[in-house]
Design a protein around this motif. Structure first.
Motif, PDB file in Angstrom:
ATOM      1  N   ALA A 282       0.819  -1.218   0.000  1.00 29.46           N
ATOM      2  CA  ALA A 282       0.000   0.000   0.000  1.00 29.46           C
ATOM      3  C   ALA A 282       0.846   1.259   0.000  1.00 29.46           C
ATOM      4  CB  ALA A 282      -0.927   0.003   1.212  1.00 29.46           C
ATOM      5  N   GLY A 283       1.976   1.235   0.663  1.00 29.09           N
ATOM      6  CA  GLY A 283       2.841   2.408   0.738  1.00 29.09           C
ATOM      7  C   GLY A 283       4.297   1.996   0.830  1.00 29.09           C
ATOM      8  N   CYS A 284       5.166   2.712   0.155  1.00 33.98           N
ATOM      9  CA  CYS A 284       6.582   2.384   0.195  1.00 33.98           C
ATOM     10  C   CYS A 284       7.406   3.589  -0.227  1.00 33.98           C
ATOM     11  CB  CYS A 284       6.908   1.181  -0.685  1.00 33.98           C
ATOM     12  SG  CYS A 284       6.092   1.158  -2.284  1.00 33.98           S
ATOM     13  N   GLN A 285       8.689   3.529   0.079  1.00 34.90           N
ATOM     14  CA  GLN A 285       9.627   4.553  -0.377  1.00 34.90           C
ATOM     15  C   GLN A 285      10.877   3.837  -0.849  1.00 34.90           C
ATOM     16  OE1 GLN A 285      10.010   8.518   1.537  1.00 34.90           O
ATOM     17  NE2 GLN A 285      12.127   7.933   1.910  1.00 34.90           N
ATOM     18  N   GLY A 286      11.287   4.113  -2.076  1.00 35.21           N
ATOM     19  CA  GLY A 286      12.228   3.260  -2.773  1.00 35.21           C
ATOM     20  C   GLY A 286      13.698   3.552  -2.591  1.00 35.21           C
ATOM     21  N   THR A 287      14.476   2.570  -3.003  1.00 38.21           N
ATOM     22  CA  THR A 287      15.900   2.696  -3.277  1.00 38.21           C
ATOM     23  C   THR A 287      16.091   2.248  -4.732  1.00 38.21           C
ATOM     24  OG1 THR A 287      16.479   0.435  -2.625  1.00 38.21           O
ATOM     25  CG2 THR A 287      16.413   2.102  -0.882  1.00 38.21           C
ATOM     26  N   THR A 288      17.299   2.231  -5.224  1.00 33.52           N
ATOM     27  CA  THR A 288      17.502   1.832  -6.617  1.00 33.52           C
ATOM     28  C   THR A 288      17.262   0.347  -6.837  1.00 33.52           C
ATOM     29  OG1 THR A 288      19.877   1.503  -6.206  1.00 33.52           O
ATOM     30  CG2 THR A 288      19.174   3.664  -7.047  1.00 33.52           C
ATOM     31  N   GLN A 289      17.346  -0.455  -5.777  1.00 30.54           N
ATOM     32  CA  GLN A 289      17.192  -1.901  -5.932  1.00 30.54           C
ATOM     33  C   GLN A 289      15.947  -2.453  -5.248  1.00 30.54           C
ATOM     34  OE1 GLN A 289      19.337  -3.757  -7.878  1.00 30.54           O
ATOM     35  NE2 GLN A 289      20.232  -1.766  -8.388  1.00 30.54           N
ATOM     36  N   HIS A 290      15.590  -1.888  -4.097  1.00 32.36           N
ATOM     37  CA  HIS A 290      14.462  -2.401  -3.327  1.00 32.36           C
ATOM     38  C   HIS A 290      13.606  -1.224  -2.874  1.00 32.36           C
ATOM     39  CE1 HIS A 290      16.495  -6.257  -3.442  1.00 32.36           C
ATOM     40  NE2 HIS A 290      17.572  -5.714  -2.899  1.00 32.36           N
ATOM     41  N   GLN A 291      13.114  -1.288  -1.657  1.00 34.62           N
ATOM     42  CA  GLN A 291      12.417  -0.185  -1.023  1.00 34.62           C
ATOM     43  C   GLN A 291      13.033   0.037   0.354  1.00 34.62           C
ATOM     44  OE1 GLN A 291       9.676   1.617  -2.527  1.00 34.62           O
ATOM     45  NE2 GLN A 291      10.506   0.484  -4.269  1.00 34.62           N
ATOM     46  N   ALA A 292      13.109   1.287   0.776  1.00 34.13           N
ATOM     47  CA  ALA A 292      13.604   1.570   2.128  1.00 34.13           C
ATOM     48  C   ALA A 292      12.628   1.038   3.170  1.00 34.13           C
ATOM     49  CB  ALA A 292      13.816   3.065   2.309  1.00 34.13           C
ATOM     50  N   PHE A 293      11.324   1.090   2.853  1.00 42.78           N
ATOM     51  CA  PHE A 293      10.329   0.426   3.688  1.00 42.78           C
ATOM     52  C   PHE A 293       9.112   0.069   2.839  1.00 42.78           C
ATOM     53  CE2 PHE A 293       8.851   4.853   4.122  1.00 42.78           C
ATOM     54  CZ  PHE A 293       7.487   4.707   3.924  1.00 42.78           C
ATOM     55  N   TYR A 294       8.370  -0.926   3.301  1.00 40.59           N
ATOM     56  CA  TYR A 294       7.123  -1.355   2.671  1.00 40.59           C
ATOM     57  C   TYR A 294       6.033  -1.408   3.741  1.00 40.59           C
ATOM     58  CZ  TYR A 294      10.346  -3.831  -0.665  1.00 40.59           C
ATOM     59  OH  TYR A 294      11.345  -4.186  -1.535  1.00 40.59           O
ATOM     60  N   LEU A 295       4.863  -0.894   3.447  1.00 42.86           N
ATOM     61  CA  LEU A 295       3.660  -1.134   4.241  1.00 42.86           C
ATOM     62  C   LEU A 295       2.768  -2.020   3.377  1.00 42.86           C
ATOM     63  CD1 LEU A 295       2.907   2.447   5.670  1.00 42.86           C
ATOM     64  CD2 LEU A 295       4.045   0.547   6.823  1.00 42.86           C
ATOM     65  N   SER A 296       2.591  -3.274   3.776  1.00 39.90           N
ATOM     66  CA  SER A 296       2.065  -4.271   2.854  1.00 39.90           C
ATOM     67  C   SER A 296       1.041  -5.198   3.500  1.00 39.90           C
ATOM     68  CB  SER A 296       3.216  -5.135   2.313  1.00 39.90           C
ATOM     69  OG  SER A 296       4.226  -4.363   1.725  1.00 39.90           O
ATOM     70  N   TYR A 297       0.406  -5.988   2.621  1.00 39.46           N
ATOM     71  CA  TYR A 297      -0.449  -7.096   3.040  1.00 39.46           C
ATOM     72  C   TYR A 297       0.327  -8.390   2.815  1.00 39.46           C
ATOM     73  CZ  TYR A 297      -4.384 -10.368   3.238  1.00 39.46           C
ATOM     74  OH  TYR A 297      -5.225 -11.399   3.563  1.00 39.46           O
ATOM     75  N   ASP A 298       0.489  -9.186   3.884  1.00 43.38           N
ATOM     76  CA  ASP A 298       1.240 -10.434   3.818  1.00 43.38           C
ATOM     77  C   ASP A 298       0.256 -11.571   3.552  1.00 43.38           C
ATOM     78  OD1 ASP A 298       2.986 -12.521   4.051  1.00 43.38           O
ATOM     79  OD2 ASP A 298       3.380 -12.277   6.182  1.00 43.38           O
ATOM     80  N   LYS A 299       0.246 -12.059   2.337  1.00 43.99           N
ATOM     81  CA  LYS A 299      -0.742 -13.072   1.946  1.00 43.99           C
ATOM     82  C   LYS A 299      -0.678 -14.349   2.796  1.00 43.99           C
ATOM     83  CE  LYS A 299      -2.341 -15.787  -2.019  1.00 43.99           C
ATOM     84  NZ  LYS A 299      -2.115 -16.073  -3.459  1.00 43.99           N
ATOM     85  N   PRO A 300       0.519 -14.922   3.067  1.00 37.36           N
ATOM     86  CA  PRO A 300       0.544 -16.165   3.854  1.00 37.36           C
ATOM     87  C   PRO A 300      -0.062 -16.010   5.248  1.00 37.36           C
ATOM     88  CG  PRO A 300       2.615 -15.883   2.713  1.00 37.36           C
ATOM     89  CD  PRO A 300       1.857 -14.598   2.539  1.00 37.36           C
TER      90      PRO A 300
END
Length: 324
Positions: A282-300
């Protein structure tokens, strides 16, 4: 070069600013302002109007500059640079932050410090650059240059007291310049000591996007731009003004500039609703390779997750309201 009352909208900041044409205009002090072979601190408000490499503040030597405070167009960020020798073999140690950390047309508070080198002490000779109270980068110069005959200049650089036109001329505005004959320690050079704009906290924008129905209710200093299928509407939690819904495919919102200094303390909050049980963010702030943080839904686990690992938030199969 012109003086005007169009200064930064900031707590206790000066009421005016000097604006430069990026060609011929500059200000020059009567004599040297900074002993660049010793400890020092310089602070100022700066705003650049064009995406070009330029220097807002400098103090010269006969060949280069003892210090440069300017905009790096390659990195699209502010920089603090010094020189190691006064000849063609000079090195240029540079303290600067990540790319895309400066916004053209936006005021920023810069504060630079330098600690003079001491033999046998590896913690000295350090250059530091703070932007809006946050440490952006450091570098080391153990052979700083100093020319006591050269003035401090604002709006560009010169190598002679008789120069009438600067180089690395600055197309923008500068306000409230201060110099100090000591290097502020980190706890003084951070947010508590700098003068930051109204509504900013801890040296970075305290952004709040209510995501109202009209799509216009965004953080004034760091607005969102919508791309793809991102639709503002009235479906929102009780008491909220609205929300934005995404198709889980092309839609997302992107802030104008980095919103969170993820190297320091931070808090991010939002109302979210997912419409399909998919592992999405739902929300994130990126780096060139990944994201500095993720606010997400964990399906498992079928629950929200926060992965702590600038600038694009890609949101899928979700709705978001009241991000801040």
């Amino acid at each position: 070069m012109t003086f005007s009352s169009d200064g930064p909208d900031a707590v206790n900041a000066g009421a005016g600013a000097a604006s430069f044409d990026g060609s011929t205009g500059f200000l020059e002090s009567d004599h040297t302002a900074v002993n660049t072979s010793g400890d020092y601190t310089i602070s100022a408000w700066v705003k650049i109007n064009s995406d070009v490499g330029a220097t807002a503040i400098c103090q010269g030597t006969s060949q280069h500059q003892a210090l440069y405070i300017g905009y790096d167009s390659g990195n699209k960020g502010w920089m603090f640079q010094t020189t190691t020798t006064n000849d063609a073999n000079a090195g240029f140690p540079t303290a600067e932050g990540d790319s895309n950390t400066a916004a053209v047309g936006t005021w920023a508070h810069l504060l630079v410090t330098y600690t003079a080198p001491v033999d046998g002490d590896s913690s000295t000779g350090v250059m530091s650059l703070y932007q809006n109270g946050s440490l952006m980068g450091t570098a080391t110069n153990v052979t700083p240059q100093y020319d006591s005959s050269m003035p401090l200049t604002i709006g560009g650089c010169v190598n002679s007291v008789d120069a009438t036109t600067p180089y690395a001329a600055f197309p923008g505005s500068v306000a409230d310049v201060h110099t100090y004959p000591y290097a502020m320690p980190t706890d003084q050079a951070s947010a508590d000591s700098v003068i930051v704009p109204m509504g900013w906290g801890n040296g970075m924008p305290e952004d709040e996007w209510k995501l109202a129905t009209s799509g216009t209710d965004t953080a004034a200093l760091n607005p969102f731009t919508a791309s793809g299928s991102a639709t503002y509407g009235t479906d929102a939690p009780s008491g909220m003004a609205g929300s934005v819904a995404f198709d889980g495919n092309t839609g997302f919102l992107k802030s104008k500039q980095s919103a969170v200094n993820t190297l320091g303390d931070y808090t991010v909050s939002a109302w979210v609703k997912i419409n399909s049980a998919l592992g999405t963010t739902a929300g994130c702030q990126g780096t060139t390779q990944h994201q500095a943080f993720y606010l997400s839904y964990d399906k498992p686990s079928k629950r929200p997750s926060h992965l702590a690992r600038s600038v694009v938030c890609a949101c899928g199969h979700c709705g978001a309201s009241g991000a801040g």
